[in-house]
Design a protein around this motif. Structure first.
Motif, PDB file in Angstrom:
ATOM      1  N   LEU A  64      77.258  47.099  -9.897  1.00 29.70           N
ATOM      2  CA  LEU A  64      75.902  46.651  -9.554  1.00 29.70           C
ATOM      3  C   LEU A  64      74.868  47.781  -9.408  1.00 29.70           C
ATOM      4  CD1 LEU A  64      75.630  43.591  -7.123  1.00 29.70           C
ATOM      5  CD2 LEU A  64      74.379  44.066  -9.224  1.00 29.70           C
ATOM      6  N   PRO A  65      75.208  48.885  -8.747  1.00 26.90           N
ATOM      7  CA  PRO A  65      74.192  49.944  -8.574  1.00 26.90           C
ATOM      8  C   PRO A  65      73.750  50.605  -9.875  1.00 26.90           C
ATOM      9  CG  PRO A  65      76.189  50.450  -7.323  1.00 26.90           C
ATOM     10  CD  PRO A  65      76.468  49.211  -8.085  1.00 26.90           C
ATOM     11  N   ARG A 104      76.431  39.773  -1.520  1.00 30.16           N
ATOM     12  CA  ARG A 104      76.054  40.596  -0.367  1.00 30.16           C
ATOM     13  C   ARG A 104      75.400  41.906  -0.835  1.00 30.16           C
ATOM     14  NH1 ARG A 104      81.042  42.248   2.528  1.00 30.16           N
ATOM     15  NH2 ARG A 104      81.548  40.043   2.487  1.00 30.16           N
ATOM     16  N   TYR A 105      76.005  42.543  -1.829  1.00 31.24           N
ATOM     17  CA  TYR A 105      75.482  43.830  -2.307  1.00 31.24           C
ATOM     18  C   TYR A 105      74.097  43.634  -2.920  1.00 31.24           C
ATOM     19  CZ  TYR A 105      75.893  48.683  -3.806  1.00 31.24           C
ATOM     20  OH  TYR A 105      75.704  50.027  -3.946  1.00 31.24           O
ATOM     21  N   TRP A 106      73.976  42.564  -3.683  1.00 31.81           N
ATOM     22  CA  TRP A 106      72.674  42.236  -4.297  1.00 31.81           C
ATOM     23  C   TRP A 106      71.615  42.089  -3.211  1.00 31.81           C
ATOM     24  CZ3 TRP A 106      71.636  40.340  -9.601  1.00 31.81           C
ATOM     25  CH2 TRP A 106      70.330  39.879  -9.759  1.00 31.81           C
ATOM     26  N   THR A 130      71.347  43.178  -0.263  1.00 31.44           N
ATOM     27  CA  THR A 130      70.965  44.361   0.509  1.00 31.44           C
ATOM     28  C   THR A 130      70.446  45.496  -0.381  1.00 31.44           C
ATOM     29  OG1 THR A 130      73.311  44.952   0.471  1.00 31.44           O
ATOM     30  CG2 THR A 130      72.467  43.968   2.508  1.00 31.44           C
ATOM     31  N   HIS A 131      70.611  45.391  -1.707  1.00 29.99           N
ATOM     32  CA  HIS A 131      70.228  46.533  -2.555  1.00 29.99           C
ATOM     33  C   HIS A 131      69.221  46.236  -3.658  1.00 29.99           C
ATOM     34  CE1 HIS A 131      73.956  48.059  -0.723  1.00 29.99           C
ATOM     35  NE2 HIS A 131      73.473  49.263  -0.967  1.00 29.99           N
ATOM     36  N   VAL A 132      68.950  44.966  -3.947  1.00 29.02           N
ATOM     37  CA  VAL A 132      68.076  44.646  -5.082  1.00 29.02           C
ATOM     38  C   VAL A 132      66.710  45.335  -4.931  1.00 29.02           C
ATOM     39  CG1 VAL A 132      67.353  42.479  -3.974  1.00 29.02           C
ATOM     40  CG2 VAL A 132      67.049  42.761  -6.449  1.00 29.02           C
ATOM     41  N   THR A 133      66.223  45.913  -6.038  1.00 32.19           N
ATOM     42  CA  THR A 133      64.911  46.567  -5.993  1.00 32.19           C
ATOM     43  C   THR A 133      63.913  45.922  -6.957  1.00 32.19           C
ATOM     44  OG1 THR A 133      65.525  48.161  -7.691  1.00 32.19           O
ATOM     45  CG2 THR A 133      65.898  48.834  -5.398  1.00 32.19           C
ATOM     46  N   ASP A 134      64.363  45.438  -8.094  1.00 36.49           N
ATOM     47  CA  ASP A 134      63.434  44.907  -9.089  1.00 36.49           C
ATOM     48  C   ASP A 134      62.698  43.676  -8.542  1.00 36.49           C
ATOM     49  OD1 ASP A 134      62.806  44.883 -12.262  1.00 36.49           O
ATOM     50  OD2 ASP A 134      62.898  42.842 -11.459  1.00 36.49           O
ATOM     51  N   GLU A 158      63.535  33.412  -6.761  1.00 37.06           N
ATOM     52  CA  GLU A 158      64.540  32.448  -6.332  1.00 37.06           C
ATOM     53  C   GLU A 158      65.346  31.917  -7.522  1.00 37.06           C
ATOM     54  OE1 GLU A 158      62.848  29.384  -3.907  1.00 37.06           O
ATOM     55  OE2 GLU A 158      64.784  28.331  -3.831  1.00 37.06           O
ATOM     56  N   GLY A 159      66.653  31.898  -7.373  1.00 40.39           N
ATOM     57  CA  GLY A 159      67.513  31.363  -8.430  1.00 40.39           C
ATOM     58  C   GLY A 159      67.965  32.411  -9.445  1.00 40.39           C
ATOM     59  N   PHE A 160      67.303  33.578  -9.458  1.00 41.25           N
ATOM     60  CA  PHE A 160      67.668  34.570 -10.478  1.00 41.25           C
ATOM     61  C   PHE A 160      69.064  35.143 -10.240  1.00 41.25           C
ATOM     62  CE2 PHE A 160      67.854  38.883 -12.258  1.00 41.25           C
ATOM     63  CZ  PHE A 160      67.607  38.575 -13.586  1.00 41.25           C
ATOM     64  N   LYS A 161      69.373  35.447  -8.988  1.00 41.54           N
ATOM     65  CA  LYS A 161      70.694  36.018  -8.674  1.00 41.54           C
ATOM     66  C   LYS A 161      71.825  35.077  -9.123  1.00 41.54           C
ATOM     67  CE  LYS A 161      72.129  35.838  -4.458  1.00 41.54           C
ATOM     68  NZ  LYS A 161      72.391  36.047  -3.009  1.00 41.54           N
ATOM     69  N   ALA A 162      71.655  33.781  -8.824  1.00 40.55           N
ATOM     70  CA  ALA A 162      72.692  32.806  -9.188  1.00 40.55           C
ATOM     71  C   ALA A 162      72.834  32.720 -10.708  1.00 40.55           C
ATOM     72  CB  ALA A 162      72.351  31.439  -8.605  1.00 40.55           C
ATOM     73  N   TRP A 163      71.701  32.756 -11.410  1.00 40.88           N
ATOM     74  CA  TRP A 163      71.732  32.714 -12.879  1.00 40.88           C
ATOM     75  C   TRP A 163      72.449  33.944 -13.443  1.00 40.88           C
ATOM     76  CZ3 TRP A 163      69.483  36.236 -16.310  1.00 40.88           C
ATOM     77  CH2 TRP A 163      69.480  35.850 -17.656  1.00 40.88           C
ATOM     78  N   TYR A 164      72.138  35.106 -12.858  1.00 38.74           N
ATOM     79  CA  TYR A 164      72.714  36.383 -13.314  1.00 38.74           C
ATOM     80  C   TYR A 164      74.229  36.378 -13.083  1.00 38.74           C
ATOM     81  CZ  TYR A 164      72.773  41.593 -13.685  1.00 38.74           C
ATOM     82  OH  TYR A 164      72.996  42.907 -14.031  1.00 38.74           O
TER      83      TYR A 164
END
Ligand code: ADP
Ligand code: MG
Length: 402
Positions: A147-148, A306-308, A310-314, A320-326
């Motif tokens: 992820l990083p 969890r990592y997403w 606490t760390h997402v920057t973009d 909303e919904g983008f993380k689940a799609w990814y």
């Protein structure tokens, strides 16, 4: 000393001289032994031990032709990639990579931590050993190393420079051929079908046009989705384990590719271990392997979320919904790649011991058919796999049906 200023392929005596010159923890007068312990097709791995103190290191040197054939020319840049990735893995997932003491771009080798107190996971699984912490460790390793390095977290210009730095055309070509092409058409004439299963495989794999189409889509996903810096060869022969520890070695295939390539390889190779256990009727081992496969997927999902968070920057990745799609895409890649890995290890030229060591003909036929039926469903229905249970259900069904 001018000996190590031009590249040559070292022998044991050279390696002893080499480590004395290059690293400080051996004394000039130390009584060292060196043994070549490599078992791969490409590189030379030396184990060096100080007879007096017991201290030891590993030297891995890349040749400019493959060990198996002088005709196969390969860039030695892969050892640079491997050394850099091992260092990065040590930073991102502390405790899960061997320490790199030195990378040498003249001799095309690296000096690293000796992990001889660990066992190669595949060998241990072949002996039906279980590792209660494996799912926890490998899921942490994958989330924290993958992820990083994505655009979700990494600054985009830096990420692009990493894509460039880790371009790995020759080793990618090996995967493009062996994983994504040859298993379906044998265009290089080097597939190896187990005789008793030949007709069945020809029908189920060579003649299944829908399967070929899905494999083609996955091939172009592998070549065009520069998602994360992946390990690229994360099978059970690249994992060193004890009951307490899991270390990942041999990232020479690393490049910017789909996250699911790594996760899928881990899943597929755990299924090989399970199928091998099943062939030997090792019920409690099989139960552990089932649980571990399911846990790897579920723990990966939990830790990824969890990592997403606490760390997402973009900015747009926070929609909303983008993380689940990814994550859905990562999981469908995972299923697809697991299916491809399971196909190519049964059909293609690079086999796994989990299957080839099954001596009884009927049992081997059954093991191969289980693997290939799972593989076909993973590849064709890859968009439906979301949880550990989804993966496990297909595995259990295939064991019942074959
Ligand atoms: P290759 O890229 O040629 O396949 P690997 O990195 O997989 O080489 O190493 C080949 C073998 O050498 C491994 O299976 C393992 O037995 C041994 N080996 C590699 N790295 C280490 C290490 N850090 N400590 C101990 N043994 C190692
Ligand atoms: Mg290797």
């Amino acid at each position: 000393m001018a000996k190590f200023t031009t590249y040559f392929l070292m022998e044991n005596e050279d390696v002893i001289e080499y480590v004395k010159e290059k690293v400080s923890f051996f004394h000039e007068n130390s009584d060292l032994t060196s043994k070549e312990i490599g078992d791969g097709n490409l590189n030379y791995v030396y184990h060096i031990v100080d007879r007096t103190t017991g201290k030891s290191v590993i030297v891995k040197q890349a040749g400019d032709t493959a060990r198996i054939s002088e005709d196969i020319k390969l860039s030695t840049n892969r050892i640079k990639i491997e050394s850099n990735v091992l260092k990065l893995h040590g930073e991102l997932a502390p405790g899960h990579a061997p320490e790199v003491y030195l990378y040498d771009d003249i001799m095309n080798c690296c000096i690293m931590e000796d992990l001889s107190d660990h066992t190669i996971l595949r060998d241990a699984l072949l002996e039906f050993e279980t590792f209660p912490k494996l799912a926890e460790h490998i899921s942490t390793f994958m989330v924290q190393t993958l992820l990083p390095t994505t655009d979700v977290i990494m600054e985009h210009k830096e990420k692009k420079s990493k894509v460039q730095e880790y371009i790995n055309p020759e080793l990618c070509e090996i995967s493009e051929d062996l994983v994504y092409t040859e298993p379906f058409n044998d265009y290089n004439n080097r597939n190896e079908l187990f005789a008793a299963n030949k007709a069945w495989i020809e029908k189920e794999i060579y003649e299944d046009k829908q399967l070929h189409l899905e494999a083609a889509k996955l091939k172009f996903e592998f070549m065009n989705n520069a998602q994360a810096l992946i390990h690229g060869d994360l099978h059970t022969g690249s994992l060193f384990v004890t009951q307490e520890s899991t270390k990942v070695i041999d990232p020479e295939f690393a490049f910017y590719g789909p996250i699911g390539y790594d996760v899928g390889n881990v899943i597929a190779n755990m299924i090989f271990a399970l199928v091998h256990g099943d062939a030997h009727k090792k019920q409690s081992f099989v139960a552990w392997a089932e649980q571990t496969i399911s846990d790897i997927v579920d723990l990966f999902n939990t830790k990824f979320n969890r990592y997403w968070d606490t760390h997402v920057t973009d900015r747009m990745a926070k929609e909303e919904g983008f993380k689940a799609w990814y994550l859905d895409n990562v999981l469908s890649d995972t299923a697809g790649v697991a299916g491809l890995e399971m196909t190519r290890r049964v059909v293609g030229l690079a086999k796994v011991k989990d299957i080839t060591s099954i001596e009884d003909e009927a049992k081997r036929v059954r093991a191969e058919r289980i693997c290939l039926s799972i593989a076909k469903q993973f590849i064709k229905n890859r968009h439906t796999f979301k949880t550990g249970n989804d993966f496990l259900a297909v595995v259990k069904q295939a064991m019942k049906n074959n």
